[in-house]
Design an enzyme around this catalytic site. Structure first.
Site, PDB file in Angstrom:
ATOM      1  N   GLU A   1       0.747  -1.252   0.111  1.00  0.00           N
ATOM      2  CA  GLU A   1      -0.034   0.006   0.030  1.00  0.00           C
ATOM      3  C   GLU A   1       0.929   1.382   0.023  1.00  0.00           C
ATOM      4  O   GLU A   1       0.506   2.424  -0.607  1.00  0.00           O
ATOM      5  CB  GLU A   1      -0.973   0.069   1.100  1.00  0.00           C
ATOM      6  CG  GLU A   1      -1.852  -1.013   1.090  1.00  0.00           C
ATOM      7  CD  GLU A   1      -2.745  -1.092   2.439  1.00  0.00           C
ATOM      8  OE1 GLU A   1      -3.904  -0.592   2.404  1.00  0.00           O
ATOM      9  OE2 GLU A   1      -2.411  -1.199   3.657  1.00  0.00           O
TER      10      GLU A   1
ATOM     11  N   TYR B   1     -14.082  26.890  -1.184  1.00  0.00           N
ATOM     12  CA  TYR B   1     -14.093  25.560  -1.237  1.00  0.00           C
ATOM     13  C   TYR B   1     -13.152  24.741  -2.209  1.00  0.00           C
ATOM     14  O   TYR B   1     -12.719  23.737  -2.036  1.00  0.00           O
ATOM     15  CB  TYR B   1     -15.488  24.808  -1.445  1.00  0.00           C
ATOM     16  CG  TYR B   1     -16.265  25.434  -2.456  1.00  0.00           C
ATOM     17  CD1 TYR B   1     -16.254  24.849  -3.766  1.00  0.00           C
ATOM     18  CD2 TYR B   1     -17.278  26.216  -1.962  1.00  0.00           C
ATOM     19  CE1 TYR B   1     -16.863  25.593  -4.638  1.00  0.00           C
ATOM     20  CE2 TYR B   1     -18.051  26.783  -2.907  1.00  0.00           C
ATOM     21  CZ  TYR B   1     -18.061  26.393  -4.243  1.00  0.00           C
ATOM     22  OH  TYR B   1     -18.732  26.972  -5.270  1.00  0.00           O
TER      23      TYR B   1
ATOM     24  N   GLU C   1      -8.262   6.243  10.020  1.00  0.00           N
ATOM     25  CA  GLU C   1      -8.595   7.368  11.037  1.00  0.00           C
ATOM     26  C   GLU C   1      -7.785   8.215  11.199  1.00  0.00           C
ATOM     27  O   GLU C   1      -8.189   9.564  11.591  1.00  0.00           O
ATOM     28  CB  GLU C   1      -8.717   6.303  12.258  1.00  0.00           C
ATOM     29  CG  GLU C   1      -9.490   5.214  12.301  1.00  0.00           C
ATOM     30  CD  GLU C   1      -9.182   3.692  11.606  1.00  0.00           C
ATOM     31  OE1 GLU C   1      -8.326   3.738  10.899  1.00  0.00           O
ATOM     32  OE2 GLU C   1     -10.011   2.759  11.804  1.00  0.00           O
TER      33      GLU C   1
ATOM     34  N   LYS D   1     -11.954   4.093   1.384  1.00  0.00           N
ATOM     35  CA  LYS D   1     -10.559   3.307   0.877  1.00  0.00           C
ATOM     36  C   LYS D   1     -11.260   2.309  -0.083  1.00  0.00           C
ATOM     37  O   LYS D   1     -11.329   1.011   0.532  1.00  0.00           O
ATOM     38  CB  LYS D   1      -9.790   2.884   2.022  1.00  0.00           C
ATOM     39  CG  LYS D   1      -8.535   2.374   1.643  1.00  0.00           C
ATOM     40  CD  LYS D   1      -7.742   2.114   2.989  1.00  0.00           C
ATOM     41  CE  LYS D   1      -6.347   1.439   2.519  1.00  0.00           C
ATOM     42  NZ  LYS D   1      -5.787   1.041   3.835  1.00  0.00           N
TER      43      LYS D   1
END
Length: 119
Positions: free
Chosen positions: A21, A53, A73, A98
């Site tokens: 990863e 934004y 997290e 994910k």
């Protein structure tokens, strides 16, 4: 409380606990819901009284594509901190998707959602 929402911000990052990863990277998708008072911005038609934004999207993309972390997290917390760095933002809900997570059974998505408020 008023809301600005940004959905589906898609960025390549290198987060995760596995070496592949970190090495190969993968796609992450971020949804934001900002809580703030938009009345002054609306009354004065004034961009400086709200959150730009487009700028925020670039900042969040930089967090996702930046320094790798093990957990989404942790990534969500870093994104929340970035959003709360804008003085007008009183609260933020961050969802990190994910969709390419290393899960061994068929799945649609993995998400983490956090809500943070200004102290």
């Amino acid at each position: 409380m008023d809301r600005i929402r940004l959905r589906g911000l898609t960025v390549r990052g290198h987060h995760g606990v596995f070496a592949h990863e970190r090495e190969n990277g993968q796609t992450f998708v971020v949804d934001l819901s900002l809580g703030l008072d938009l009345s002054a911005a609306a009354a004065g038609d004034d961009l400086t009284r709200t959150v730009h934004y487009g700028v925020l999207a670039e900042q969040v993309a930089a967090v996702v594509s930046g320094e790798p972390v093990n957990l989404i997290e942790t990534l969500a917390q870093r994104i929340a901190d970035t959003c709360l760095g804008h003085a007008q933002v009183e609260e933020v809900e961050v969802t990190v998707h994910k969709p390419e997570a290393p899960v061994t059974v068929p799945f649609g998505d993995v998400t983490v959602t956090i809500t943070r408020r200004r102290p």
